[in-house]
Design a protein around this motif. Structure first.
Motif, mmCIF file in Angstrom:
data_model
loop_
_atom_site.group_PDB
_atom_site.id
_atom_site.type_symbol
_atom_site.label_atom_id
_atom_site.label_comp_id
_atom_site.label_asym_id
_atom_site.label_seq_id
_atom_site.Cartn_x
_atom_site.Cartn_y
_atom_site.Cartn_z
ATOM 1 N N ALA A 100 44.085 43.699 45.732
ATOM 2 C CA ALA A 100 42.800 43.915 45.073
ATOM 3 C C ALA A 100 42.270 42.636 44.427
ATOM 4 O O ALA A 100 41.177 42.626 43.863
ATOM 5 C CB ALA A 100 42.932 45.007 44.010
ATOM 6 N N GLY A 101 43.055 41.559 44.491
ATOM 7 C CA GLY A 101 42.595 40.276 43.962
ATOM 8 C C GLY A 101 42.840 40.072 42.478
ATOM 9 O O GLY A 101 42.143 39.286 41.835
ATOM 10 N N VAL A 102 43.829 40.766 41.941
ATOM 11 C CA VAL A 102 44.147 40.573 40.520
ATOM 12 C C VAL A 102 45.110 39.383 40.399
ATOM 13 O O VAL A 102 46.292 39.480 40.700
ATOM 14 C CB VAL A 102 44.780 41.846 39.900
ATOM 15 C CG1 VAL A 102 45.101 41.608 38.426
ATOM 16 C CG2 VAL A 102 43.841 43.038 40.066
ATOM 17 N N THR A 117 39.387 38.657 42.192
ATOM 18 C CA THR A 117 38.597 38.390 43.396
ATOM 19 C C THR A 117 38.680 39.618 44.310
ATOM 20 O O THR A 117 39.454 39.659 45.249
ATOM 21 C CB THR A 117 39.144 37.153 44.144
ATOM 22 O OG1 THR A 117 40.568 37.345 44.328
ATOM 23 C CG2 THR A 117 38.938 35.885 43.353
ATOM 24 N N PRO A 118 37.858 40.625 44.016
ATOM 25 C CA PRO A 118 38.049 41.926 44.663
ATOM 26 C C PRO A 118 37.334 42.058 46.013
ATOM 27 O O PRO A 118 36.732 43.089 46.310
ATOM 28 C CB PRO A 118 37.454 42.892 43.627
ATOM 29 C CG PRO A 118 36.391 42.103 42.945
ATOM 30 C CD PRO A 118 36.764 40.649 43.033
ATOM 31 N N GLY A 119 37.441 41.037 46.857
ATOM 32 C CA GLY A 119 36.739 41.059 48.146
ATOM 33 C C GLY A 119 37.085 42.285 48.979
ATOM 34 O O GLY A 119 36.199 42.937 49.544
ATOM 35 N N ARG A 120 38.358 42.618 49.040
ATOM 36 C CA ARG A 120 38.756 43.749 49.896
ATOM 37 C C ARG A 120 38.256 45.069 49.331
ATOM 38 O O ARG A 120 38.008 46.020 50.082
ATOM 39 C CB ARG A 120 40.283 43.778 50.048
ATOM 40 C CG ARG A 120 40.790 42.545 50.782
ATOM 41 C CD ARG A 120 42.247 42.680 51.136
ATOM 42 N NE ARG A 120 42.506 43.775 52.076
ATOM 43 C CZ ARG A 120 43.723 44.127 52.496
ATOM 44 N NH1 ARG A 120 44.772 43.469 52.051
ATOM 45 N NH2 ARG A 120 43.874 45.116 53.341
ATOM 46 N N ILE A 121 38.128 45.141 48.004
ATOM 47 C CA ILE A 121 37.607 46.368 47.392
ATOM 48 C C ILE A 121 36.135 46.522 47.760
ATOM 49 O O ILE A 121 35.677 47.609 48.122
ATOM 50 C CB ILE A 121 37.743 46.290 45.840
ATOM 51 C CG1 ILE A 121 39.177 45.994 45.434
ATOM 52 C CG2 ILE A 121 37.221 47.564 45.184
ATOM 53 C CD1 ILE A 121 40.176 47.042 45.825
ATOM 54 N N GLU A 122 35.401 45.400 47.703
ATOM 55 C CA GLU A 122 33.971 45.459 48.045
ATOM 56 C C GLU A 122 33.772 45.900 49.485
ATOM 57 O O GLU A 122 32.878 46.702 49.782
ATOM 58 C CB GLU A 122 33.326 44.091 47.779
ATOM 59 C CG GLU A 122 33.080 43.878 46.288
ATOM 60 C CD GLU A 122 32.889 42.412 45.890
ATOM 61 O OE1 GLU A 122 32.397 42.187 44.783
ATOM 62 O OE2 GLU A 122 33.251 41.511 46.697
ATOM 63 N N ALA A 163 34.663 44.658 35.334
ATOM 64 C CA ALA A 163 33.892 43.447 35.035
ATOM 65 C C ALA A 163 33.613 42.666 36.324
ATOM 66 O O ALA A 163 32.486 42.250 36.572
ATOM 67 C CB ALA A 163 34.647 42.581 34.034
ATOM 68 N N ALA A 164 34.640 42.500 37.163
ATOM 69 C CA ALA A 164 34.468 41.701 38.381
ATOM 70 C C ALA A 164 33.497 42.363 39.354
ATOM 71 O O ALA A 164 32.764 41.693 40.075
ATOM 72 C CB ALA A 164 35.818 41.485 39.056
ATOM 73 N N LEU A 165 33.483 43.699 39.370
ATOM 74 C CA LEU A 165 32.624 44.424 40.314
ATOM 75 C C LEU A 165 31.264 44.756 39.702
ATOM 76 O O LEU A 165 30.443 45.393 40.330
ATOM 77 C CB LEU A 165 33.317 45.729 40.748
ATOM 78 C CG LEU A 165 34.587 45.587 41.582
ATOM 79 C CD1 LEU A 165 35.367 46.898 41.601
ATOM 80 C CD2 LEU A 165 34.222 45.158 43.008
#
Ligand code: ASP
Ligand code: MG
Length: 425
Positions: A100-102, A117-122, A163-165
């Protein structure tokens, strides 16, 4: 509609039945038109059981391996939850913290999040999936090892992802209907708090209220993420944690100056007896504790007795650090020339918290009088702008909490608090 991050604690996903119940709630949120990101804790007492297991095979498990082991707990719940959601006909995909980019530092067992960096979540959200993320874990930027954020850290994972999303809200689901004026397990007429500021919540969390992880509240305040604390066992409205200027006080609590009473039984008290009252000695004592990575809380130094020019310095610290602190201080005995050390773990801390006390005189007097009337002796005192804390005997903590709650008229006539789960998370 925007992104909603929902975090479910261990008691909300304790067994298959609970997982299915939570899955329903998640799917309902998705059907209402939101993009949903879910952060889960390990099922029930899994984390404690894994720690016990580690201690059975090794008295001092290496921190790297302990993190590897503990993160397995959240992996189980994320996969099981994704399956339960799939079974309801919705799409869900689970991700470890690392996926998940944590990104964290390399401090095993108490890692700090340095980037998300939650690229895969997006991508998962864009494809119409619900994303399930394992809480309380990340990956170190430098060592590439798997890390954990410290006990209760899933709350922090949830707020960091929110926050990141740029999520609209971070919902924290637990086993009570939000924040109460005191622990409903101790004060049966504790009142539900509909809205509370980050600052007050921080003081409550830092002083033993177990409802939210301290770092989660700090993170939310820094990034302006509204937190909605709710029960996963009911549809009641819960508590909103917000910037102070957005908090509307409960109109029935117009006169309330105190927002709540918190208590903490995780600390111990050390007294350094007979310290020569000379420049630099207090610094030497505190330096030794700092070098041993010990976070101390309250400190009291008495005036020195005129005849001896000796003083006592007392402070509180996490009980878990008691042994380390005593060893570090014992090494100073000759250098500083104090008489002896006293260790007391039969203490507890009771705090009243409220932004209103900034402008209200007499709060301390009311608090102390209530303690006196209840026969509770005060061992130490500390204050901030919006908090007054006292250290009392551990077996008087509950009396003290009830007395303070009563003195500030925080109770309600109808019992509002229902404790649905068992563990308080
Ligand atoms: N499972 C971890 C713990 O019990 C993390 C969490 O629950 O937030 O501490
Ligand atoms: Mg847990």
């Amino acid at each position: 509609m925007g992104i909603v991050v929902q975090k479910y604690g261990g008691s909300s996903v304790a067994d298959a039945t609970s997982v299915k119940r939570v899955a329903q709630r998640i799917v309902a949120t998705k059907k209402a038109g939101h993009d949903v990101v879910v952060v889960v804790s390990a099922m029930g007492d899994t984390t404690d059981d894994l720690i016990d297991l580690a201690n059975e095979v090794s008295p001092l498990p290496p921190a790297r391996e302990l993190d590897m082991l503990l993160t397995a707990g959240e992996r189980i719940s994320m996969a099981v939850l994704a399956m339960a959601i799939g079974n309801l006909g919705a799409q869900a995909r689970s991700f470890t913290g690392s996926q998940a980019g944590v990104i964290t530092d390399a401090e095993h067992g108490r890692a700090k999040i340095i980037d998300v960096t939650p690229g895969r979540i997006e991508v998962a959200l864009a494809e119409g999936s619900i994303a399930i993320v394992a809480g309380f874990q990340g990956v170190s930027q430098t060592t590439k090892d798997i890390t954990t954020l410290g006990r209760g850290g899933s709350d922090t994972t949830a707020v960091a992802l929110a926050a990141a999303l740029k999520a609209d809200v971070c919902e924290i689901y637990t086993d009570v209907d939000g924040i109460f004026t005191a622990d409903p397990r101790i004060v049966h007429d504790a009142r539900h708090v509909p809205q509370i500021s980050y600052e007050e919540t921080l003081e409550m969390a830092a002083n033993g209220a177990k409802i939210l992880h301290l770092r989660c509240v700090e993170y939310a305040r820094r990034n302006d993420i509204p937190i909605h604390v709710r029960s996963s066992f009911s549809d009641r409205p819960g508590t909103w944690v917000l910037p102070a200027d957005q908090v509307t006080k409960d109109p029935t609590m117009e006169a309330a100056i105190i927002s709540g009473v918190a208590h903490d039984r995780s600390e111990a008290k050390i007294t350094v007896v007979g310290v020569p009252d000379k420049v630099g000695y207090a610094a030497a004592i505190l330096r030794a504790l700092g070098d041993a990575q010990i976070n101390i809380d309250m400190i009291v130094q008495n005036v020195s007795a005129a005849a001896t020019a000796l003083t006592d310095i007392s402070f509180t610290l996490p009980r878990a650090d008691g042994q380390t602190a005593m060893t570090a201080l014992a090494r100073l005995k000759d250098e500083v020339g104090f008489e002896r050390l006293q260790y007391d773990d039969g203490v507890g801390k009771v705090s009243i918290v409220g932004a209103g006390m900034r402008s209200a005189p007499g709060i301390t007097a009311t608090f102390f009088q209530a303690l006196a009337d209840a026969g509770v002796n005060i061992a130490m005192i500390s204050t901030s702008e919006i908090r007054i804390s006292v250290v009392v005997a551990e077996n008087q903590v509950e009396q003290a909490v009830r007395a303070a709650h009563e003195a500030f008229d925080l109770g309600t006539d109808e019992v509002e608090a229902v404790v649905y789960g068992g563990t308080g998370r």
